[in-house]
Design an enzyme around this catalytic site. Structure first.
Site, PDB file in Angstrom:
ATOM      1  N   ASN A   9       0.854  -1.188   0.000  1.00  0.00           N
ATOM      2  CA  ASN A   9       0.000   0.000   0.000  1.00  0.00           C
ATOM      3  C   ASN A   9       0.893   1.244   0.000  1.00  0.00           C
ATOM      4  O   ASN A   9       1.496   1.577   1.010  1.00  0.00           O
ATOM      5  CB  ASN A   9      -0.883  -0.062   1.264  1.00  0.00           C
ATOM      6  CG  ASN A   9      -1.718   1.182   1.473  1.00  0.00           C
ATOM      7  OD1 ASN A   9      -1.829   2.031   0.577  1.00  0.00           O
ATOM      8  ND2 ASN A   9      -2.315   1.303   2.653  1.00  0.00           N
ATOM      9  N   LYS A  11       0.047   4.283  -0.218  1.00  0.00           N
ATOM     10  CA  LYS A  11      -0.608   5.443   0.422  1.00  0.00           C
ATOM     11  C   LYS A  11      -0.413   6.709  -0.420  1.00  0.00           C
ATOM     12  O   LYS A  11      -0.357   6.624  -1.644  1.00  0.00           O
ATOM     13  CB  LYS A  11      -0.093   5.608   1.851  1.00  0.00           C
ATOM     14  CG  LYS A  11      -0.235   4.314   2.664  1.00  0.00           C
ATOM     15  CD  LYS A  11       0.001   4.485   4.138  1.00  0.00           C
ATOM     16  CE  LYS A  11      -0.143   3.137   4.826  1.00  0.00           C
ATOM     17  NZ  LYS A  11       0.002   3.195   6.274  1.00  0.00           N
ATOM     18  N   HIS A  96      -9.592   0.697   5.510  1.00  0.00           N
ATOM     19  CA  HIS A  96      -8.283   0.963   6.106  1.00  0.00           C
ATOM     20  C   HIS A  96      -8.448   1.933   7.282  1.00  0.00           C
ATOM     21  O   HIS A  96      -9.269   2.865   7.211  1.00  0.00           O
ATOM     22  CB  HIS A  96      -7.330   1.546   5.053  1.00  0.00           C
ATOM     23  CG  HIS A  96      -5.903   1.571   5.526  1.00  0.00           C
ATOM     24  ND1 HIS A  96      -5.435   2.532   6.383  1.00  0.00           N
ATOM     25  CD2 HIS A  96      -4.869   0.727   5.304  1.00  0.00           C
ATOM     26  CE1 HIS A  96      -4.159   2.283   6.660  1.00  0.00           C
ATOM     27  NE2 HIS A  96      -3.797   1.186   6.015  1.00  0.00           N
ATOM     28  N   GLU A  98      -6.801   4.388   8.237  1.00  0.00           N
ATOM     29  CA  GLU A  98      -6.615   5.815   7.918  1.00  0.00           C
ATOM     30  C   GLU A  98      -7.889   6.412   7.325  1.00  0.00           C
ATOM     31  O   GLU A  98      -8.216   7.575   7.570  1.00  0.00           O
ATOM     32  CB  GLU A  98      -5.406   5.982   6.992  1.00  0.00           C
ATOM     33  CG  GLU A  98      -4.098   5.787   7.769  1.00  0.00           C
ATOM     34  CD  GLU A  98      -2.933   5.258   6.947  1.00  0.00           C
ATOM     35  OE1 GLU A  98      -2.975   5.310   5.712  1.00  0.00           O
ATOM     36  OE2 GLU A  98      -1.964   4.772   7.575  1.00  0.00           O
ATOM     37  N   GLU A 168      -4.886  -5.313  10.930  1.00  0.00           N
ATOM     38  CA  GLU A 168      -3.864  -4.286  11.100  1.00  0.00           C
ATOM     39  C   GLU A 168      -4.104  -3.509  12.394  1.00  0.00           C
ATOM     40  O   GLU A 168      -4.891  -2.547  12.408  1.00  0.00           O
ATOM     41  CB  GLU A 168      -3.927  -3.294   9.941  1.00  0.00           C
ATOM     42  CG  GLU A 168      -3.667  -3.882   8.591  1.00  0.00           C
ATOM     43  CD  GLU A 168      -3.213  -2.801   7.615  1.00  0.00           C
ATOM     44  OE1 GLU A 168      -2.080  -2.894   7.138  1.00  0.00           O
ATOM     45  OE2 GLU A 168      -3.974  -1.859   7.357  1.00  0.00           O
ATOM     46  N   GLY A 174       2.847   2.032  10.760  1.00  0.00           N
ATOM     47  CA  GLY A 174       3.781   3.141  10.578  1.00  0.00           C
ATOM     48  C   GLY A 174       4.568   3.507  11.831  1.00  0.00           C
ATOM     49  O   GLY A 174       5.199   4.563  11.882  1.00  0.00           O
ATOM     50  N   SER A 214       3.835  -2.318  10.192  1.00  0.00           N
ATOM     51  CA  SER A 214       5.302  -2.308  10.298  1.00  0.00           C
ATOM     52  C   SER A 214       5.967  -3.612   9.857  1.00  0.00           C
ATOM     53  O   SER A 214       6.990  -4.021  10.420  1.00  0.00           O
ATOM     54  CB  SER A 214       5.731  -1.930  11.715  1.00  0.00           C
ATOM     55  OG  SER A 214       5.286  -0.619  12.031  1.00  0.00           O
TER      56      SER A 214
HETATM   57  P1  PGA Z   1       3.057   0.139   7.584  1.00  0.00           P
HETATM   58  O1  PGA Z   1       1.563   0.350   7.011  1.00  0.00           O
HETATM   59  O2  PGA Z   1       3.586  -1.129   6.978  1.00  0.00           O
HETATM   60  O3  PGA Z   1       3.816   1.364   7.145  1.00  0.00           O
HETATM   61  O4  PGA Z   1       2.940   0.018   9.061  1.00  0.00           O
HETATM   62  C1  PGA Z   1       0.669  -0.718   6.866  1.00  0.00           C
HETATM   63  C2  PGA Z   1      -0.651  -0.249   6.344  1.00  0.00           C
HETATM   64  O5  PGA Z   1      -1.138   0.824   6.716  1.00  0.00           O
HETATM   65  O6  PGA Z   1      -1.285  -0.956   5.527  1.00  0.00           O
END
Ligand code: PGA
Length: 258
Positions: A9, A11, A96, A98, A168, A174, A214
Site C-alpha cells: 500500500n 498510500k 483501512h 486511515e 492491522e 507506521g 510495520s
Molecule cells: P506500515 O503500514 O507497513 O507502514 O505500518 C501498513 C498499512 O497501513 O497498511
C-alpha cells in the site's frame, strides 16, 4: 491451501514518474525468481495507469486504495469500481484505519463499498484492527469481530468469495512496532472463526487473512511461520523495491513448504 499474498500500500506517496521507477524496479527484482507468493502493488489513483503499464508482463497484480460506494452520477471527487477495472485494477482496499479515522468512514460506508466492489467483481482487502486503547482495555477481539460483522452485513456468501481480510492493529501501523507474531496469529484465528459464523466454515477456510503493521523483510518469516497468517499488507516497506521483493521472497518460503 491459501496462497500467500503480499500487498504493498503506497498510500499518498510517489508521483507518476516515481511510480514508474518503483514499479519498474520491483518487476526487475522479481524477474527470473520463481516466487510462490502473490505480489500486489497499490499506488495512488493518478499512478495506477503507469504502474499497470510497468507490471503488465509480470505476475504483479494491481490494487487501488479506495473506491466509491456508488456506481455513477453526481458524486464529485469519486472513482467508481468500473473505472478501476477499466485500467486493470483487480483488487481494492476497504476499511483501512486511515480512512476510518482521518476521513470518518463509518461502518455503513465500509459495508456499502465492500458490497459495490464485490458486485463489480473486484477483490476486496477488508482491513480491521484495534487502537492501543481498545487493546489495553482487553477489547481487541470483540472490536475486530464487530468490524467484520458490520462490513459483511447483508453481503451474500457468493460475493464473499473474493474477500481477503487484513488484520492491522492501528498502534502497529507506521510505528515500527509490530504485533507479536503469535498474538497476531491468535487474533487472526478469532477473525477466521467469526468469518465461519457469518459465511460458513468452507468459505472461511479459504479466505486469506493478512497481517499488517510495520512489516519488514526482517519480520516476515516469523509472521509467515504462523498457522493462520496468509500474507501481509505492507505500507512503508513497500516503497523500496529491494525491501519489498525480500518480503515477497520471505512469504514464498511458506508456500514452498506447504
Ligand atoms: P506500515 O503500514 O507497513 O507502514 O505500518 C501498513 C498499512 O497501513 O497498511
Amino acid at each position: 491451501m491459501r496462497k500467500p499474498l503480499i500487498a504493498g500500500n503506497w498510500k499518498l506517496n510517489k508521483n507518476i514518474e516515481e511510480s514508474k521507477e518503483l514499479a519498474g524496479k520491483l518487476v526487475e527484482e522479481l524477474s527470473g525468481k520463481d516466487l510462490a507468493a502473490e505480489a500486489m502493488i497499490i499506488p495512488t489513483f493518478t499512478s495506477l495507469q503507469m504502474a499497470q503499464a510497468m507490471i503488465k508482463d509480470s505476475a504483479v497484480k494491481l490494487g487501488a486504495q479506495d473506491l466509491c460506494q456508488f456506481e455513477s452520477g453526481a458524486y464529485t471527487g469519486e472513482i467508481s469500481a468500473e473505472m478501476l477495472k477499466e485500467i486493470g485494477v483487480s483488487s481494492v482496499l476497504v476499511g483501512h484505519s486511515e480512512r476510518r479515522q482521518i476521513f470518518n468512514e463509518g461502518d455503513d460506508i465500509i459495508n456499502a463499498k465492500l458490497k459495490r466492489a464485490l458486485e463489480a467483481n473486484l477483490q476486496v482487502i477488508l482491513c480491521c484492527g484495534e487502537s492501543l486503547e481498545t487493546r489495553e482495555a482487553n477489547k481487541a477481539d470483540e472490536w475486530v469481530c464487530k468490524q467484520i460483522e458490520s462490513a459483511l452485513k447483508d453481503n451474500t456468501v457468493a460475493l464473499a468469495s473474493e474477500l481477503v481480510v487484513a488484520y492491522e492493529p492501528i498502534w502497529a501501523i507506521g510505528t515500527g512496532k509490530t504485533c507479536d507474531a503469535s498474538e497476531a496469529n491468535r487474533i487472526i484465528k478469532v477473525i477466521r472463526t467469526k468469518l465461519a459464523d457469518l459465511l460458513g466454515e468452507d468459505l472461511a477456510k479459504h479466505i486469506r487473512i493478512l497481517y499488517g503493521g510495520s512489516v519488514k523483510s526482517s519480520t516476515i518469516e516469523e509472521q509467515m511461520a504462523q498457522s493462520d497468517i496468509d500474507g501481509a499488507l505492507v505500507g512503508g516497506a513497500s516503497l523500496k523495491a529491494d525491501e519489498f521483493s525480500k518480503i515477497i521472497a520471505g512469504a514464498s518460503l511458506k508456500a514452498a513448504i506447504q
